[in-house]
Design a protein around this motif. Structure first.
Motif, PDB file in Angstrom:
ATOM      1  N   UNK A  43       5.254  -1.366  -1.966  1.00 59.95           N
ATOM      2  CA  UNK A  43       5.562  -1.141  -3.378  1.00 59.95           C
ATOM      3  C   UNK A  43       4.509  -1.745  -4.292  1.00 59.95           C
ATOM      4  N   UNK A  44       3.931  -2.878  -3.870  1.00 58.10           N
ATOM      5  CA  UNK A  44       2.926  -3.525  -4.706  1.00 58.10           C
ATOM      6  C   UNK A  44       1.661  -2.682  -4.837  1.00 58.10           C
ATOM      7  N   UNK A  45       1.355  -1.856  -3.841  1.00 56.93           N
ATOM      8  CA  UNK A  45       0.159  -1.019  -3.902  1.00 56.93           C
ATOM      9  C   UNK A  45       0.279   0.075  -4.963  1.00 56.93           C
ATOM     10  N   UNK A  46       1.481   0.551  -5.216  1.00 56.54           N
ATOM     11  CA  UNK A  46       1.720   1.601  -6.210  1.00 56.54           C
ATOM     12  C   UNK A  46       0.776   2.786  -5.986  1.00 56.54           C
ATOM     13  N   UNK A  47       0.710   3.227  -4.756  1.00 57.38           N
ATOM     14  CA  UNK A  47      -0.218   4.301  -4.406  1.00 57.38           C
ATOM     15  C   UNK A  47       0.399   5.668  -4.667  1.00 57.38           C
ATOM     16  N   UNK A  48      -0.469   6.639  -4.872  1.00 48.23           N
ATOM     17  CA  UNK A  48      -0.040   8.032  -5.015  1.00 48.23           C
ATOM     18  C   UNK A  48      -0.974   8.890  -4.170  1.00 48.23           C
ATOM     19  N   UNK A  49      -0.425   9.889  -3.486  1.00 50.06           N
ATOM     20  CA  UNK A  49      -1.239  10.656  -2.537  1.00 50.06           C
ATOM     21  C   UNK A  49      -2.165  11.643  -3.232  1.00 50.06           C
ATOM     22  N   UNK A  50      -3.258  11.977  -2.529  1.00 47.75           N
ATOM     23  CA  UNK A  50      -4.137  13.052  -2.969  1.00 47.75           C
ATOM     24  C   UNK A  50      -3.510  14.383  -2.585  1.00 47.75           C
ATOM     25  N   UNK A  51      -3.793  15.442  -3.329  1.00 51.50           N
ATOM     26  CA  UNK A  51      -3.221  16.751  -2.978  1.00 51.50           C
ATOM     27  C   UNK A  51      -3.577  17.149  -1.550  1.00 51.50           C
ATOM     28  N   UNK A 110      -0.200  13.495   2.889  1.00 49.93           N
ATOM     29  CA  UNK A 110       1.077  12.805   2.724  1.00 49.93           C
ATOM     30  C   UNK A 110       0.862  11.453   2.078  1.00 49.93           C
ATOM     31  N   UNK A 111       1.898  10.967   1.449  1.00 46.37           N
ATOM     32  CA  UNK A 111       1.792   9.681   0.758  1.00 46.37           C
ATOM     33  C   UNK A 111       1.875   8.530   1.752  1.00 46.37           C
ATOM     34  N   UNK A 112       1.338   7.393   1.333  1.00 45.79           N
ATOM     35  CA  UNK A 112       1.426   6.194   2.168  1.00 45.79           C
ATOM     36  C   UNK A 112       2.876   5.750   2.306  1.00 45.79           C
ATOM     37  N   UNK A 113       3.651   5.883   1.224  1.00 43.39           N
ATOM     38  CA  UNK A 113       5.070   5.516   1.299  1.00 43.39           C
ATOM     39  C   UNK A 113       5.794   6.357   2.340  1.00 43.39           C
ATOM     40  N   UNK A 141      -6.056  -5.745  -2.802  1.00 43.69           N
ATOM     41  CA  UNK A 141      -5.694  -4.493  -2.123  1.00 43.69           C
ATOM     42  C   UNK A 141      -5.931  -4.608  -0.625  1.00 43.69           C
ATOM     43  N   UNK A 142      -7.075  -5.185  -0.242  1.00 44.73           N
ATOM     44  CA  UNK A 142      -7.356  -5.397   1.178  1.00 44.73           C
ATOM     45  C   UNK A 142      -6.273  -6.271   1.798  1.00 44.73           C
ATOM     46  N   UNK A 143      -5.914  -7.339   1.117  1.00 43.18           N
ATOM     47  CA  UNK A 143      -4.891  -8.240   1.649  1.00 43.18           C
ATOM     48  C   UNK A 143      -3.544  -7.533   1.769  1.00 43.18           C
TER      49      UNK A 143
END
Length: 417
Positions: free
Chosen positions: A278-286, A289-292, A190-192
């Motif tokens: 896309x590899x991070x597959x992150x989702x934002x906290x309420x 805003x999202x990272x994407x 994740x860091x990388x």
């Protein structure tokens, strides 16, 4: 029996194992600096890596990569890219500084060495890996992260990423990773991924600056082409207009040569950054805003601007070539018309010369016949003195017609030969 290796086998194997971040254990910290290094500074950079001011217990070194494990447990990573280099200092939990180094930034000898490497800094970041969300929240308050711009996203493994993506007073950005029970190897990846996402995003945005700086030149060349096209439609001097187009084509070719690599690099860097995102597959906290959204809202317009600039340059070159081809066709047609007029004039002159020649030949028949008949008259007079019965004037008169016919036939035969 030894294997007969392909010369590129070792390179390929080494390339596949590059860019691997060691496992990351909380609480720990990481400092990474991305620099643009000019080709003439590459040797100085390589020598600088060998001048590490502190002792190390493990060293893995190649022309493009270096992995140093220091005596206190910290790890120094150096990697050379096509136009940039990254230097990373990882401080694991067992090291003396720990995670506090992200906020205290102790100016030790190693940090000074890290800060003064050759090249121009394009991105610098400090990463703190903390055990859980509570520690991340406390640390975000300590670092005074901007609450309005703060992004908090959760990855597929459950870890959280906290950052406002701002450059602080010390020139570094801040990223906090809450492990939340994630495996150390997953944290390392994740860091990388986050670091590569930031690095390639910054490298991609170099193209935007180039496109904005060169847009004025491109607009001027397009205006010059439009002016030349208008003159082409009118009665402009074709040769002078062709010289203008040739000069314009040279300027467009120079612009394309100077910018094509950067525009292509921007497209490549953008694709890599989006792959890491896309590899991070992150989702934002309420409420955040999202990272994407944050990355794409800033990166994609820049990439599309560079793509549009590159297409404009290509279209400009195509239009110049088309107008030049049309103008050359006009010039060729004009030359053909001139040549046709010249040939017609030459044909008329040749016909006149032919008529004159035929007239001269006609006169020549009479002239030659006159001289031939004169000779016959002299001969007849001489013979008449010997034989008076011969009528010299009669003989001379009788030879006129046959002599004209013979001379005419002779001259016609010579003309055909």
């Amino acid at each position: 029996m030894a294997l007969f290796d392909h010369p590129a086998r070792r390179f390929i194997n080494t390339e596949m194992r590059l860019r691997q971040m060691p496992p990351v254990h909380p609480p720990s910290s990481l400092i990474q600096i991305l620099r643009l290094v000019a080709p003439e500074d590459r040797e100085a950079e390589s020598a600088y890596i060998d001048q590490l001011p502190v002792a190390h217990v493990d060293r893995r070194r190649s022309d493009r990569h270096c992995h140093l494990t220091l005596a206190d447990g910290r790890i120094v990573l150096w990697e050379r890219h096509s136009e940039a280099s990254t230097m990373t200092l990882y401080t694991p939990p067992a090291a003396e500084d720990g995670v506090s180094s992200i906020s205290n930034a102790a100016q030790d000898t190693l940090f000074d060495w890290l800060m003064h490497a050759p090249g121009q800094v394009l991105r610098a970041s400090r990463v703190a890996v903390v055990p859980d969300t509570a520690a991340a929240k406390a640390f975000a308050t300590e670092l005074h992260l901007d609450a309005e711009d703060l992004l908090i996203v959760t990855t597929a493994g459950g870890s959280e990423l906290w950052s406002d993506f701002r450059v602080q007073a010390d020139g570094f950005g801040r990223l906090i990773i809450a492990a939340n029970g994630a495996h150390s190897a997953d944290l390392g990846r994740i860091v990388q991924q986050m670091q590569e996402l930031g690095n390639y995003r910054h490298l991609a945005l170099l193209g935007l600056q180039e496109a904005q700086a060169r847009s004025g030149t491109l607009t001027r060349l397009e205006a010059e082409l439009l002016s030349a096209s208008n003159d082409f439609e009118g009665d402009g001097e074709s040769v002078l207009l062709l010289d203008r187009l040739i000069a314009l084509a040279g300027s467009a070719s120079a612009l394309a040569s100077e910018t094509s690599w950067r525009m292509s690099a921007t497209a490549a860097y953008t694709n890599i950054a989006l792959q890491r995102l896309n590899a991070l597959q992150s989702r934002p906290q309420p409420g955040h805003q999202s990272l994407d959204e944050f990355i794409e809202r800033r990166l994609l317009p820049a990439a599309r601007t560079c793509e549009a600039f590159d297409r404009r340059v290509e279209r400009l070159a195509t239009r110049i070539e088309r107008v030049t081809s049309q103008l050359r066709t006009r010039v060729d047609i004009g030359i053909q018309r001139q040549n046709g007029a010249m040939l017609s004039s030459m044909q008329s002159s040749a016909l006149q010369q032919l008529r004159l020649q035929r007239m001269v030949e006609g006169l020549s028949v009479f002239a030659l016949s006159y001289y031939a008949i004169g000779l016959i008259a002299y001969a007849a007079k001489a013979i008449e003195t010997r034989w008076p019965a011969l009528d010299a004037p009669l003989v001379t008169g009788a030879s006129v017609l046959p002599m004209l016919i013979l001379v005419a036939l002779f001259l016609r035969w010579r003309s055909r030969r």
